[in-house]
Design an enzyme around this catalytic site. Structure first.
Site, short mmCIF file in Angstrom:
data_model
loop_
_atom_site.label_atom_id
_atom_site.label_comp_id
_atom_site.label_asym_id
_atom_site.label_seq_id
_atom_site.Cartn_x
_atom_site.Cartn_y
_atom_site.Cartn_z
N SER A 30 -14.84 -2.89 119.49
CA SER A 30 -13.82 -4.40 120.67
C SER A 30 -14.17 -6.12 119.99
O SER A 30 -14.06 -6.63 121.10
CB SER A 30 -14.99 -3.96 121.40
OG SER A 30 -15.76 -3.76 121.40
N LYS A 93 -22.29 3.41 108.88
CA LYS A 93 -20.65 3.90 109.68
C LYS A 93 -20.21 5.68 109.77
O LYS A 93 -20.50 5.83 108.60
CB LYS A 93 -19.20 3.40 108.51
CG LYS A 93 -19.06 1.73 108.64
CD LYS A 93 -18.14 1.32 107.98
CE LYS A 93 -18.07 -0.33 107.87
NZ LYS A 93 -17.79 -0.29 109.08
N GLY A 95 -18.29 6.97 112.84
CA GLY A 95 -17.09 7.74 113.67
C GLY A 95 -15.49 7.85 112.87
O GLY A 95 -15.35 8.75 113.70
N GLU A 102 -11.79 1.07 104.72
CA GLU A 102 -12.95 -0.66 105.30
C GLU A 102 -13.61 -0.83 103.81
O GLU A 102 -13.60 -2.09 103.46
CB GLU A 102 -13.68 0.14 106.58
CG GLU A 102 -13.16 0.14 107.44
CD GLU A 102 -13.96 1.07 108.50
OE1 GLU A 102 -14.35 0.94 109.22
OE2 GLU A 102 -14.76 1.83 108.14
#
Length: 225
Positions: A30, A93, A95, A102
């Site tokens: 988000s 990380k 999820g 990445e």
């Protein structure tokens, strides 16, 4: 200040690091979505590479120019979220299962900045989340054995579908490994990456240059020493 407001403030701080006419990397989450909105509002002329399908679609929706990662060999700056980050900029990380791409984008970037709120920051990683390994199918049993030797508890990631196995964008298996009482993060990173059959891990060591940590009192900048 609620979490949504912190994320917006973090995105505003990140915007100040972006220069016009550059290639940038954008991860998922988000805060990145808020950053995309700000890039559009400021009418910055950038080309975007991203490991996230959702981010790609949002960039296209907002009129940003998305290009394939394989088409560039250098990225000016990249931003991404994380589940945990510490004062040494070790990050975890778990999820999304897109950590291999990445990490590629983070490594290609001149500057790789993690965006997080203060609940995800600690002086040393606590490993509250599992380390996700992307592995070759043929190496499944071997990797399970080796991570147990390292003190981990492996679990093959499954989808909600009956008997469904979750795979990465590259078609590899994803294995979550829980660790506790990790004494040497760099050594664990080294050992995991040197297990035959492991493509990459969601433990990021020596990749990030900076982290922007959003809190009640504003933005804290953590830099690589």
């Amino acid at each position: 200040m609620d979490g949504a407001e912190m994320k917006k403030n973090c995105a505003k701080a990140a915007l100040g690091y972006i220069q016009n006419n550059t290639v940038i990397g954008l991860g998922g989450g988000s805060t990145i979505s808020h950053l995309i909105d700000l890039i559009r509002i400021e009418k910055l002329d950038v080309r975007v590479v991203t490991p996230s399908f959702q981010t790609k679609m949002r960039c296209l929706e907002k009129g940003l120019h998305v290009i394939p990662t394989f088409s560039v060999d250098r990225i000016a700056i990249a931003f991404d979220g994380c589940d945990e980050v510490d004062a040494q900029l070790h990050a975890l990380k778990s999820g999304g299962g897109i950590h291999t791409k990445e990490k590629l984008i983070g490594t290609m970037a001149d500057t790789y900045i993690l965006l997080a709120d203060e609940s995800k920051f600690a002086e040393t990683l606590a490993f509250k989340h599992p380390v996700c390994l992307e592995i070759l199918e043929d190496a499944l049993s071997y990797v399970e054995k080796e991570v147990r030797v390292l003190g981990g508890e492996p679990c093959l990631r499954r989808s909600n579908a009956k008997d469904g196995i979750t795979v990465s964008d590259y078609g590899h298996l994803l294995m979550d490994v829980r660790f506790s009482n990790v004494q040497n993060i760099k050594q664990l990173d080294h050992d995991l990456n040197h297990i035959a059959g492991v493509v990459d891990t969601s433990l990021f060591v020596g990749v990030a240059n900076k982290a922007l940590i959003a809190g009640e009192s504003g933005i804290r900048v953590v830099e690589k020493l």
